[in-house]
Design a protein around this motif. Structure first.
Motif, PDB file in Angstrom:
ATOM      1  N   SER A  30       0.843  -1.195   0.000  1.00  0.00           N
ATOM      2  CA  SER A  30       0.000   0.000   0.000  1.00  0.00           C
ATOM      3  C   SER A  30       0.877   1.242   0.000  1.00  0.00           C
ATOM      4  O   SER A  30       1.909   1.278   0.686  1.00  0.00           O
ATOM      5  CB  SER A  30      -0.908   0.029   1.236  1.00  0.00           C
ATOM      6  N   LEU A  31       0.468   2.229  -0.772  1.00  0.00           N
ATOM      7  CA  LEU A  31       1.141   3.530  -0.733  1.00  0.00           C
ATOM      8  C   LEU A  31       0.205   4.576  -1.294  1.00  0.00           C
ATOM      9  O   LEU A  31      -0.776   4.255  -1.967  1.00  0.00           O
ATOM     10  CB  LEU A  31       2.474   3.514  -1.501  1.00  0.00           C
ATOM     11  N   GLU A  32       0.523   5.829  -1.016  1.00  0.00           N
ATOM     12  CA  GLU A  32      -0.229   6.929  -1.617  1.00  0.00           C
ATOM     13  C   GLU A  32       0.708   8.103  -1.838  1.00  0.00           C
ATOM     14  O   GLU A  32       1.718   8.257  -1.137  1.00  0.00           O
ATOM     15  CB  GLU A  32      -1.416   7.341  -0.756  1.00  0.00           C
ATOM     16  N   VAL A  33       0.383   8.895  -2.839  1.00  0.00           N
ATOM     17  CA  VAL A  33       1.145  10.112  -3.114  1.00  0.00           C
ATOM     18  C   VAL A  33       0.163  11.202  -3.517  1.00  0.00           C
ATOM     19  O   VAL A  33      -0.686  11.013  -4.381  1.00  0.00           O
ATOM     20  CB  VAL A  33       2.229   9.892  -4.197  1.00  0.00           C
ATOM     21  N   GLY A  34       0.262  12.328  -2.836  1.00  0.00           N
ATOM     22  CA  GLY A  34      -0.618  13.452  -3.124  1.00  0.00           C
ATOM     23  C   GLY A  34       0.093  14.515  -3.939  1.00  0.00           C
ATOM     24  O   GLY A  34       1.303  14.451  -4.174  1.00  0.00           O
ATOM     25  N   ALA A  35      -0.657  15.497  -4.384  1.00  0.00           N
ATOM     26  CA  ALA A  35      -0.079  16.615  -5.135  1.00  0.00           C
ATOM     27  C   ALA A  35       0.914  17.361  -4.250  1.00  0.00           C
ATOM     28  O   ALA A  35       0.646  17.624  -3.082  1.00  0.00           O
ATOM     29  CB  ALA A  35      -1.183  17.555  -5.605  1.00  0.00           C
ATOM     30  N   GLY A  36       2.091  17.652  -4.812  1.00  0.00           N
ATOM     31  CA  GLY A  36       3.113  18.352  -4.052  1.00  0.00           C
ATOM     32  C   GLY A  36       3.762  17.507  -2.987  1.00  0.00           C
ATOM     33  O   GLY A  36       4.256  18.037  -1.986  1.00  0.00           O
ATOM     34  N   GLU A  37       3.772  16.183  -3.185  1.00  0.00           N
ATOM     35  CA  GLU A  37       4.396  15.262  -2.229  1.00  0.00           C
ATOM     36  C   GLU A  37       5.340  14.309  -2.952  1.00  0.00           C
ATOM     37  O   GLU A  37       5.146  14.006  -4.127  1.00  0.00           O
ATOM     38  CB  GLU A  37       3.338  14.421  -1.494  1.00  0.00           C
ATOM     39  N   ILE A  38       6.329  13.827  -2.212  1.00  0.00           N
ATOM     40  CA  ILE A  38       7.239  12.807  -2.725  1.00  0.00           C
ATOM     41  C   ILE A  38       7.124  11.575  -1.836  1.00  0.00           C
ATOM     42  O   ILE A  38       7.363  11.644  -0.628  1.00  0.00           O
ATOM     43  CB  ILE A  38       8.696  13.302  -2.750  1.00  0.00           C
ATOM     44  N   THR A  39       6.719  10.468  -2.442  1.00  0.00           N
ATOM     45  CA  THR A  39       6.680   9.189  -1.743  1.00  0.00           C
ATOM     46  C   THR A  39       7.849   8.349  -2.223  1.00  0.00           C
ATOM     47  O   THR A  39       7.984   8.081  -3.420  1.00  0.00           O
ATOM     48  CB  THR A  39       5.352   8.449  -2.012  1.00  0.00           C
ATOM     49  N   CYS A  40       8.719   7.977  -1.310  1.00  0.00           N
ATOM     50  CA  CYS A  40       9.915   7.193  -1.649  1.00  0.00           C
ATOM     51  C   CYS A  40       9.653   5.718  -1.394  1.00  0.00           C
ATOM     52  O   CYS A  40       9.149   5.341  -0.327  1.00  0.00           O
ATOM     53  CB  CYS A  40      11.104   7.656  -0.824  1.00  0.00           C
ATOM     54  N   VAL A  41       9.995   4.885  -2.371  1.00  0.00           N
ATOM     55  CA  VAL A  41       9.891   3.431  -2.236  1.00  0.00           C
ATOM     56  C   VAL A  41      11.303   2.879  -2.174  1.00  0.00           C
ATOM     57  O   VAL A  41      12.082   3.019  -3.122  1.00  0.00           O
ATOM     58  CB  VAL A  41       9.118   2.814  -3.414  1.00  0.00           C
ATOM     59  N   LEU A  42      11.646   2.276  -1.049  1.00  0.00           N
ATOM     60  CA  LEU A  42      13.009   1.815  -0.818  1.00  0.00           C
ATOM     61  C   LEU A  42      13.059   0.299  -0.722  1.00  0.00           C
ATOM     62  O   LEU A  42      12.133  -0.336  -0.214  1.00  0.00           O
ATOM     63  CB  LEU A  42      13.573   2.410   0.471  1.00  0.00           C
ATOM     64  N   GLY A  43      14.160  -0.260  -1.190  1.00  0.00           N
ATOM     65  CA  GLY A  43      14.367  -1.701  -1.093  1.00  0.00           C
ATOM     66  C   GLY A  43      15.587  -2.114  -1.883  1.00  0.00           C
ATOM     67  O   GLY A  43      15.994  -1.424  -2.817  1.00  0.00           O
ATOM     68  N   ASP A  44      16.181  -3.234  -1.493  1.00  0.00           N
ATOM     69  CA  ASP A  44      17.336  -3.758  -2.214  1.00  0.00           C
ATOM     70  C   ASP A  44      16.885  -4.458  -3.489  1.00  0.00           C
ATOM     71  O   ASP A  44      15.683  -4.554  -3.781  1.00  0.00           O
ATOM     72  CB  ASP A  44      18.118  -4.731  -1.326  1.00  0.00           C
ATOM     73  N   ASN A  45      17.844  -4.984  -4.236  1.00  0.00           N
ATOM     74  CA  ASN A  45      17.516  -5.755  -5.434  1.00  0.00           C
ATOM     75  C   ASN A  45      16.633  -6.942  -5.050  1.00  0.00           C
ATOM     76  O   ASN A  45      16.896  -7.630  -4.056  1.00  0.00           O
ATOM     77  CB  ASN A  45      18.800  -6.266  -6.099  1.00  0.00           C
ATOM     78  N   GLY A  46      15.588  -7.167  -5.836  1.00  0.00           N
ATOM     79  CA  GLY A  46      14.668  -8.266  -5.562  1.00  0.00           C
ATOM     80  C   GLY A  46      13.590  -7.936  -4.551  1.00  0.00           C
ATOM     81  O   GLY A  46      12.798  -8.798  -4.173  1.00  0.00           O
TER      82      GLY A  46
END
Length: 263
Positions: A30-46
């Motif tokens: 689950s994630l969300e991103v609104g106007a004027g926002e930065i949502t970062c998705v982090l994770g290693d390879n795989g």
């Protein structure tokens, strides 16, 4: 006392899953991103970052859960459909033609034309001026938009791709590891223009494996490991040290430290 309701997110994923045969690529993300926002998705390879990008970009359909764009539930069937809804994805390889000038790459596939009938031709002057103007609006001052894009640094090419997406009406910008192959200085340049896109009201999904880069610009942080979500935090709820520890595996890293310790 009245409270102002938060606008619906531009992009919202709820318990989204994806399988390829018997292989679970994503489960309950689950994630969300609104106007004027930065949502970062982090994770290693795989971790599942590539699969997540493909779902948001319309390359692959999700199997379970809900994807909403501008509050409307949808199953994106193609990148064209995603673009029509204002979701633009900038991949690591950027898909540019190195020997073509910057202005030609800026309009690649969407060239404006002038004239009628057999005399119709590309409006080169318009493309040059538009490219120069749009780059300047993003704060990018190139020496010459006629130079081959392959002569630009990796950071400059990323910035041109960001400006192009903004110009063609993106409301959501998905960036695939934009700083992965860059040094410290060039990474800083790219992050500056990521923030500029946010400040112009776009919602940004920043895919990265670098928690330091994420924490510099991020408003929300989603952590993936082996296709599952192991963290979902707002900026005010987590420190850089905590984010780095979760990204590194936390207890797994501590166990490894004990295994490698000298007797």
């Amino acid at each position: 006392m009245t409270t102002t309701a938060r606008p619906a997110p531009l992009i919202e994923l709820t318990d989204v899953s994806k399988r390829y045969g018997n292989v679970r690529a994503l489960e309950g993300v689950s994630l969300e991103v609104g106007a004027g926002e930065i949502t970062c998705v982090l994770g290693d390879n795989g971790a599942g970052k590539s699969t997540l990008i493909k779902i948001i970009a319309g390359l692959h359909r999700h199997d379970g859960g809900v994807l909403r764009v501008d509050g409307e539930e949808t199953r994106l069937s193609s990148p064209r459909e995603a673009l029509d809804l204002g979701v633009a994805t900038v991949y690591q390889d950027l898909a540019v033609v190195p020997l073509m000038p910057v202005w030609r790459n800026f309009f690649l596939g969407s060239e404006p034309r002038k004239g009628v009938g057999p005399f119709k031709r590309m409006d080169i002057d318009l493309m040059r001026e538009t490219t120069r103007g749009e780059l300047l609006r993003m704060g990018i001052d190139l020496r010459d938009v006629d130079q081959p894009i392959g002569t630009l640094s990796g950071g400059e090419r990323q910035c041109v791709a960001i400006a192009r997406a903004v110009h063609f009406g993106a409301k959501v910008l998905v960036l695939d590891e934009p700083t992965a192959a860059l040094g410290v200085k060039q990474s800083g340049v790219v992050l500056k223009y990521v923030a500029a896109a946010r400040d112009r009201g776009l919602g940004v999904v920043l895919i990265t494996h670098n928690p330091h880069h994420a924490y510099l610009v991020g408003d929300r942080f989603v952590l993936l490991r082996r296709g599952t979500m192991v963290g979902n935090h707002t900026r005010d709820a987590i420190t850089l040290e905590e984010l780095t520890a979760q990204m590194a595996g936390g207890s797994d890293l501590e166990a490894l430290r004990h295994e490698l310790a000298r007797d």
